[in-house]
Write an enzyme that holds these catalytic residues in place. Structure first.
Site, PDB file in Angstrom:
ATOM      1  N   ASP A   1       0.809  -1.226   0.000  1.00 36.90           N
ATOM      2  CA  ASP A   1       0.000   0.000   0.000  1.00 36.90           C
ATOM      3  C   ASP A   1       0.838   1.270   0.000  1.00 36.90           C
ATOM      4  OD1 ASP A   1      -2.258  -1.653   0.095  1.00 36.90           O
ATOM      5  OD2 ASP A   1      -2.214  -1.699   2.289  1.00 36.90           O
TER       6      ASP A   1
ATOM      7  N   GLY B   1      -4.444  -4.473  -3.789  1.00 35.60           N
ATOM      8  CA  GLY B   1      -5.438  -3.473  -4.139  1.00 35.60           C
ATOM      9  C   GLY B   1      -4.684  -2.224  -4.535  1.00 35.60           C
ATOM     10  N   HIS B   2      -4.659  -1.912  -5.822  1.00 38.29           N
ATOM     11  CA  HIS B   2      -3.886  -0.770  -6.326  1.00 38.29           C
ATOM     12  C   HIS B   2      -4.851   0.314  -6.797  1.00 38.29           C
ATOM     13  CE1 HIS B   2      -0.113  -3.455  -7.189  1.00 38.29           C
ATOM     14  NE2 HIS B   2      -0.536  -3.508  -5.948  1.00 38.29           N
TER      15      HIS B   2
ATOM     16  N   GLN C   1       2.082  -6.081  -3.124  1.00 41.58           N
ATOM     17  CA  GLN C   1       2.557  -6.216  -1.738  1.00 41.58           C
ATOM     18  C   GLN C   1       3.804  -5.348  -1.506  1.00 41.58           C
ATOM     19  OE1 GLN C   1       1.547  -9.558  -3.374  1.00 41.58           O
ATOM     20  NE2 GLN C   1      -0.340  -8.653  -2.687  1.00 41.58           N
TER      21      GLN C   1
HETATM   22  P1  GDP Z   1      -0.749   0.252  -3.534  1.00 42.76           P
HETATM   23  O1  GDP Z   1      -1.326  -1.032  -3.042  1.00 42.76           O
HETATM   24  O2  GDP Z   1       0.733   0.340  -3.240  1.00 42.76           O
HETATM   25  O3  GDP Z   1      -1.048   0.531  -4.963  1.00 42.76           O
HETATM   26  O4  GDP Z   1      -1.435   1.415  -2.670  1.00 42.76           O
HETATM   27  P2  GDP Z   1      -3.006   1.538  -2.334  1.00 42.76           P
HETATM   28  O5  GDP Z   1      -3.719   1.976  -3.558  1.00 42.76           O
HETATM   29  O6  GDP Z   1      -3.500   0.323  -1.649  1.00 42.76           O
HETATM   30  O7  GDP Z   1      -2.978   2.657  -1.217  1.00 42.76           O
HETATM   31  C1  GDP Z   1      -2.477   3.926  -1.459  1.00 42.76           C
HETATM   32  C2  GDP Z   1      -3.590   4.970  -1.264  1.00 42.76           C
HETATM   33  O8  GDP Z   1      -3.028   6.247  -1.209  1.00 42.76           O
HETATM   34  C3  GDP Z   1      -4.577   5.010  -2.431  1.00 42.76           C
HETATM   35  O9  GDP Z   1      -5.847   5.408  -1.963  1.00 42.76           O
HETATM   36  C4  GDP Z   1      -3.991   6.096  -3.325  1.00 42.76           C
HETATM   37  O10 GDP Z   1      -4.976   6.725  -4.117  1.00 42.76           O
HETATM   38  C5  GDP Z   1      -3.470   7.043  -2.295  1.00 42.76           C
HETATM   39  N1  GDP Z   1      -2.298   7.823  -2.692  1.00 42.76           N
HETATM   40  C6  GDP Z   1      -1.219   7.473  -3.438  1.00 42.76           C
HETATM   41  N2  GDP Z   1      -0.309   8.459  -3.484  1.00 42.76           N
HETATM   42  C7  GDP Z   1      -0.821   9.454  -2.736  1.00 42.76           C
HETATM   43  C8  GDP Z   1      -0.337  10.752  -2.350  1.00 42.76           C
HETATM   44  O11 GDP Z   1       0.744  11.184  -2.706  1.00 42.76           O
HETATM   45  N3  GDP Z   1      -1.156  11.494  -1.519  1.00 42.76           N
HETATM   46  C9  GDP Z   1      -2.362  11.044  -1.087  1.00 42.76           C
HETATM   47  N4  GDP Z   1      -3.083  11.819  -0.277  1.00 42.76           N
HETATM   48  N5  GDP Z   1      -2.838   9.842  -1.434  1.00 42.76           N
HETATM   49  C10 GDP Z   1      -2.078   9.068  -2.225  1.00 42.76           C
HETATM   50  P1  IMO Z   2      -0.854  -4.246  -2.195  1.00 41.10           P
HETATM   51  O1  IMO Z   2      -0.371  -4.785  -3.520  1.00 41.10           O
HETATM   52  C1  IMO Z   2      -0.917  -4.588   2.136  1.00 41.10           C
HETATM   53  C2  IMO Z   2      -0.727  -8.644   3.804  1.00 41.10           C
HETATM   54  C3  IMO Z   2      -1.960  -9.093   4.574  1.00 41.10           C
HETATM   55  C4  IMO Z   2      -1.313 -10.002   5.597  1.00 41.10           C
HETATM   56  C5  IMO Z   2      -0.214 -10.687   4.774  1.00 41.10           C
HETATM   57  C6  IMO Z   2      -0.603 -12.036   4.211  1.00 41.10           C
HETATM   58  O2  IMO Z   2      -2.151  -3.548  -2.257  1.00 41.10           O
HETATM   59  O3  IMO Z   2       0.232  -3.429  -1.556  1.00 41.10           O
HETATM   60  P2  IMO Z   2      -2.163 -12.798   2.203  1.00 41.10           P
HETATM   61  O4  IMO Z   2      -3.626 -12.584   1.954  1.00 41.10           O
HETATM   62  O5  IMO Z   2      -1.286 -12.281   1.116  1.00 41.10           O
HETATM   63  O6  IMO Z   2      -1.843 -14.220   2.562  1.00 41.10           O
HETATM   64  O7  IMO Z   2      -1.846 -11.938   3.535  1.00 41.10           O
HETATM   65  O8  IMO Z   2       0.075  -9.807   3.714  1.00 41.10           O
HETATM   66  N1  IMO Z   2      -0.988  -8.169   2.433  1.00 41.10           N
HETATM   67  C7  IMO Z   2      -1.002  -6.882   2.068  1.00 41.10           C
HETATM   68  N2  IMO Z   2      -0.895  -5.753   2.813  1.00 41.10           N
HETATM   69  N3  IMO Z   2      -1.036  -4.502   0.801  1.00 41.10           N
HETATM   70  C8  IMO Z   2      -1.121  -5.607   0.041  1.00 41.10           C
HETATM   71  O9  IMO Z   2      -1.101  -5.574  -1.308  1.00 41.10           O
HETATM   72  C9  IMO Z   2      -1.153  -6.886   0.682  1.00 41.10           C
HETATM   73  N4  IMO Z   2      -1.247  -8.154   0.237  1.00 41.10           N
HETATM   74  C10 IMO Z   2      -1.134  -8.923   1.319  1.00 41.10           C
HETATM   75  O10 IMO Z   2      -2.607  -7.996   5.178  1.00 41.10           O
HETATM   76  O11 IMO Z   2      -0.682  -9.244   6.592  1.00 41.10           O
HETATM   77 MG    MG Z   3      -2.879  -1.702  -1.821  1.00 36.46          MG
END
Ligand code: GDP
Ligand code: IMO
Ligand code: MG
Length: 425
Positions: free
Chosen positions: A13, A40-41, A224
């Protein structure tokens, strides 16, 4: 042209989706190489929010071909749902735009049920998985009894394989005193999904290598994060695949000579969802402030599960370690805007356990108190800033401090979730 690998440097994340969306604009292929719909991206374009779980973020660029690599585990029913969701949002997906590796492994209802059963059995020691069946699917893969995506070309054979696997899982569920699955009923939507997905199957290693040889730029979109890597993360609180840069070579099937750039994505503070060590974690009002209340979509609540994320200060010990493991050549620092308004910003610089550690010691399993450096914060909204020189002095000093400590350029800073909210130096 060479390949770029994009990896998360913390616990997931970090904002990989939004960074992949930016890098995709100069790529011909964007490929996921590990994990499944535990990811979840989030990508936010012109007021529209896209949450991608298996499909690479490159899908939002018309010219880009997207690949689901052989290192992935794919839930066919959820993938069809994701394709349909994108189509409803105006993103047309056809086999010319999306290729699924014949070698990817299939996540089945058996895996999802066993993921839940395993977490129950672990009790207080539960990992806090996303309950998407990831661990059991990779277990079947390495146990050489998994179902590969190529099986979907024969929907009947695919159905039979699923039923056999569900029956095996039922024996385990019964032994644990849990409800069993109705194998026939559970399998039907998977057979439908297999029919939909069969045209997307191909040998993606050949596709990626051919395109590399033709001069295309390939972006490998990690899921991840480094600390969740099965080998290099804080085991056992990890996922079951290799999200680190090495995983891209295995998960897509190309050679190291193609890689010229490893982009590490780090959030300007730390978050973790799920159990496991978190040395710089904050349980106070600053931690709550970093998490946000949930009123903004970027607040720290899981994209896949909705769980509140644990929050804490930036940890240089983790980042040094992640840069080492991945061979990071540049860093993108995200969510700098979230730190605006905090009077003092702390950065964890080292741990002392017996001896002094500046790179993550793998023996850590318990809480430790890191040493911190305190830096002055800044005020004001920075989401509208596009030039490095226009950032508040203390924001630049915060970024420079991290860059100097890691000796790796922070070439880009993200100041908001929107596609254009990036500051390039
Ligand atoms: P990922 O799994 O690494 O792709 O990240 P996620 O999408 O799960 O979580 C990142 C969250 O932060 C998402 O809701 C993005 O829209 C948001 N995000 C990413 N970059 C920025 C930033 O620079 N500022 C803010 N406020 N939100 C951001
Ligand atoms: P993105 O790509 C954050 C974490 C879970 C748990 C551990 C194992 O959005 O960054 P799993 O279901 O993979 O067996 O869970 O890994 N986890 C993540 N945490 N972002 C993710 O993906 C994750 N994918 C798995 O919360 O701690
Ligand atoms: Mg994510």
């Amino acid at each position: 042209m060479p390949a770029t690998i994009l990896v998360g440097l913390q616990w997931g994340d970090e904002g990989k989706g939004r960074v992949a969306d930016w890098l995709a604009s100069s790529s011909e292929i964007v490929a996921r190489y590990a994990g499944g719909d535990n990811a979840g991206h989030t990508v936010y374009v012109a007021g529209k929010m896209f949450k991608l779980h298996m499909i690479p973020s490159g899908i939002l660029h018309d010219r880009v071909t997207c690949v689901l690599g052989g290192g992935m585990v794919v839930n066919p029913v959820n993938l069809v749902r994701e394709i349909d969701g994108l189509a409803a949002a105006g993103v047309e997906i056809n086999p010319a735009r999306l290729a699924i590796s014949t070698k990817a492994h299939i996540i089945t209802p058996a895996h999802i049920a066993l993921d839940r059963a395993n977490e129950l059995a672990r009790g207080k020691a539960a990992i806090g998985t996303t309950l998407r069946g990831i661990g059991p699917a990779y277990l079947d893969k390495t146990g050489r009894q998994g179902i590969r995506a190529e099986t979907m070309r024969d929907p009947e054979g695919f159905g039979d394989a699923l039923i056999a696997q569900i029956e095996r899982a039922n024996a385990k569920l019964t032994a644990q005193g849990l409800d069993t699955l109705d194998a026939q009923r559970e399998t039907l939507p998977y057979i439908d999904a297999a029919r939909r997905l069969a045209p997307f199957l191909q040998d993606t290693a050949r596709l990626v290598n051919r395109r590399l040889d033709e001069g295309a730029r390939v972006l490998c979109e990690g899921a991840q994060g480094t600390m969740l890597d099965i080998d290099h993360g804080d085991y056992p609180f990890v996922t079951s695949s290799n999200p680190t840069a090495g995983g891209a070579l295995i998960g897509l099937g190309f050679g190291a000579r193609h890689v010229d750039r490893v982009v590490g994505v780090a959030k300007a503070f730390s978050t973790r969802v799920g159990a496991g060590p978190f040395p710089t974690e904050l349980d106070d009002e600053i931690g709550a402030r970093l998490r946000g209340t949930g009123e903004h979509f970027w607040d720290e609540f899981g994209t896949t599960t909705g769980r509140p994320r644990r929050t804490g200060w930036l940890d240089l010990v983790i980042l040094r370690y992640a840069c080492m493991i991945n061979g990071v050549t540049e860093i993108v620092l995200t969510k700098l805007d979230v730190l605006s308004g905090l009077e003092t910003l702390r950065i964890g610089t080292r741990y002392r356990i017996g001896t002094e550690w500046t790179v993550y010691p793998t023996e850590i399993q318990d809480t430790i108190e890191p040493d911190y450096v305190d830096l002055p914060g800044w005020t004001g909204e920075i989401g509208g800033i596009r030039r490095w020189a226009d950032l508040p002095g203390n924001a630049r000093r915060y970024v420079d401090f991290i860059q100097e400590a890691l000796s790796i350029p922070i070439a880009t800073v993200s100041v908001g979730p929107e596609r254009h909210q990036l500051v390039h130096r």
